[in-house]
Design an enzyme around this catalytic site. Structure first.
Site, mmCIF file in Angstrom:
data_model
loop_
_atom_site.group_PDB
_atom_site.id
_atom_site.type_symbol
_atom_site.label_atom_id
_atom_site.label_comp_id
_atom_site.label_asym_id
_atom_site.label_seq_id
_atom_site.Cartn_x
_atom_site.Cartn_y
_atom_site.Cartn_z
ATOM 1 C CB SER A 147 52.819 78.545 24.728
ATOM 2 O OG SER A 147 51.911 78.171 23.636
ATOM 3 C CE1 TYR A 160 56.847 76.889 21.236
ATOM 4 C CE2 TYR A 160 54.526 76.474 21.266
ATOM 5 C CZ TYR A 160 55.655 77.254 21.415
ATOM 6 O OH TYR A 160 55.318 78.724 21.610
ATOM 7 C CE LYS A 164 57.912 78.126 24.546
ATOM 8 N NZ LYS A 164 58.438 79.598 24.745
#
Ligand code: NAP
Length: 255
Positions: A147, A160, A164
């Protein structure tokens, strides 16, 4: 006539988290390019539904439920695929979780472990289960969904983002380790894409407008924008690309 550069005929593609969103679009488009696809997510019923829809459309698909944070589920996913079709040519590590929003300073140990366990350890486990089989044949492709949250700091989904970034680093390491055995490994770093995962952002018209304005293309991504890139990375067209993180974000991080 199909262009062989984008032909996946006879290839077996295993895509985690493929009952909806980006994973579903990848499964659909890989099937349209000739691949047999393994549909997987935590919910057996959703897997059967999607595999059934693909079969009804004339494609080959099987449903294998699997929670990517559970090693025994991943083992069953790989075993069932190999028992059914005897090979895995394309592995797409797509399923991921983001159960909490907020600053790193407020992240609980439990939430940190859940994010890292599902996103990073799950990808580590699954690639270690699949890559030796690919290496035996001297051919294979792995695509990891990273991401742009892993490329920049973020005040709400920072942990998060760390997971990633780790997945992108894992893709690079796997590319280095397995390249000599004929296996390519790349990561895709999408910007904001219209899926349930990003529901809170894309369903609020004002937030969606602001997100679109951050991109030179002035729009949020659609799952098919990522699926096209995944097909490219699985196909002979990308035969000389490995160890890369390819950004698909409408140009957001370019300016
Ligand atoms: N959407 C975005 O804006 C965006 C941006 C950058 C990166 N990404 C990345 O793109 C990937 C796909 O996201 P998406 O937006 O397509 O999400 P989505 O629409 O919420 O779909 C997620 C899929 O994964 C499955 N799944 C969720 N948790 C799972 C688990 N623990 N084990 C197995 N399957 C699981 C879901 O089905 P079940 O609920 O039935 O398990 C579903 O099939 C993720 O890696 C995400 O980090 C998304």
């Amino acid at each position: 006539m199909n262009n062989p550069l984008f032909d996946l005929t006879g290839k077996v593609a295993l895509i985690t988290g493929s009952t909806k969103g980006i994973g579903r679009a990848i499964a659909d488009e890989m099937a349209r390019c000739g691949a047999k696809v393994v549909i997987s997510s935590r919910k057996a019923e959703a897997c059967e539904q999607v595999a059934g829809e693909l079969e009804a459309a004339g494609f080959e698909a099987i449903a294998v439920p699997c929670h990517v944070g559970r090693k025994e589920d991943l083992q069953r996913l790989v075993d069932t695929t190999l028992q059914t079709w005897g090979r895995i040519d394309v592995l797409v590590c797509n399923a991921a979780t983001n159960p909490v929003y907020g600053p790193t300073s407020e992240m609980t140990d439990e939430a940190w472990d859940k994010i890292m366990g599902t996103n990073v350890k799950g990808t580590f486990w699954l690639s270690n289960l699949v890559l030796p089989h690919m290496a035996e044949r001297g051919d294979g492709v792995v695509i990891v969904l990273s991401s742009i949250a892993g490329l920049r700091g973020n005040l709400t989904i920072g942990t998060y983002g760390v997971s990633k970034a780790a997945e992108a680093a894992l893709a690079r390491n796997l590319a280095a380790e397995w390249g000599p055995r004929g296996i390519r490994v790349n990561a895709i770093a999408p910007g904001l894409v219209r899926t349930d995962f990003a529901k809170a952002l894309v369903e609020d018209p004002e937030r969606a407008r602001r997100a679109a304005e951050k991109t030179p293309l002035r729009r949020i991504g659609e799952p098919i924008d990522i699926a096209g890139l995944a097909v490219f990375l699985a196909a002979p067209a990308s035969a000389y690309i490995t160890g890369q993180v390819i950004v698909a974000d409408g140009g957001e991080t370019a300016c």
